[in-house]
Write an enzyme that holds these catalytic residues in place. Structure first.
Site, PDB file in Angstrom:
ATOM      1  CB  VAL A  49     -81.743  30.420  34.114  1.00  0.00           C
ATOM      2  CG1 VAL A  49     -81.162  29.507  35.196  1.00  0.00           C
ATOM      3  CG2 VAL A  49     -83.046  31.041  34.603  1.00  0.00           C
ATOM      4  CB  CYS A  50     -78.234  29.389  30.139  1.00  0.00           C
ATOM      5  SG  CYS A  50     -79.717  28.455  29.721  1.00  0.00           S
TER       6      CYS A  50
END
Length: 203
Positions: A49-50
């Site tokens: 996700v980052c």
């Protein structure tokens, strides 16, 4: 930990700057000077996700600049891991060059003083802090690891704060830039509610 309405904890740490330079005495308040600060934590480099969040912050960097907001990102990775990540191609899980500094919190001290450390994993939760020019935290949000942030919502909250500072009015539910605020008084809320929800008024 709730930091909203309190002084933002300052810190000095190692950082990878947008120009590619690595420094070991990055100080949040000195770097931001008298700008607003959007301080955000992500769990780990080279994850899932980052990178989507960092790239979205980067894409919308000029929108933060327009609002006089300084973007600062932090994870527990070393500055050398940050350096490797920005120099890795997107197709290989990298993020490319960033327009804002990436801070190293190897000691986990910063995520600890901001109260957003995951209870089991030792990494930060997905957290954001909006800090005003007097260094007061005006908004904070904390997501669990699988849930990415809405960067446009962060911009909306900045707009709401700056609208309030400029006009003295408060921002109702679902307020967006260009909409009316509420005069913070019994008469002001009556006027707003009767206009906004006139179909709910009993005849």
């Amino acid at each position: 930990m709730i930091l909203t309405a309190q002084k933002a904890p300052n810190f000095t740490a190692s950082a990878l700057l947008p120009n590619g330079k690595i420094i070991h005495d990055f100080n949040m308040l000195k770097y931001a000077k008298k700008k607003y600060i959007l301080l955000f934590f992500w769990p780990l480099d080279f994850t899932f996700v980052c990178p989507s969040e960092l790239l979205e912050f980067n894409t919308l960097y000029e929108e933060f600049e327009k609002r006089n907001v300084c973007l600062i990102g932090i994870s527990i990775d070393s500055v050398y891991t940050h350096h490797a990540w920005v120099h890795t191609d997107l197709k290989n899980g990298g993020i490319g060059l960033m327009k804002y500094p990436l801070i190293s919190d190897l000691t986990r001290n910063i995520q600890s003083i901001y109260g957003i450390e995951h209870p089991n994993l030792g990494i930060s939760l997905r957290s954001s802090f909006l800090i005003d020019r007097d260094h007061i935290v005006r908004h904070q949000s904390v997501n669990d690891l699988p849930i990415g942030r809405n960067i446009h919502e962060i911009l909306r909250i900045i707009d709401a704060l700056q609208f309030h500072e400029k006009n003295g009015e408060v921002c109702p539910a679902n307020w967006t830039s260009g909409k009316k605020g509420i005069i913070a008084s019994p008469e002001g809320i009556r006027n707003y509610l009767t206009q906004k929800y006139k179909n709910h008024i009993k005849k």
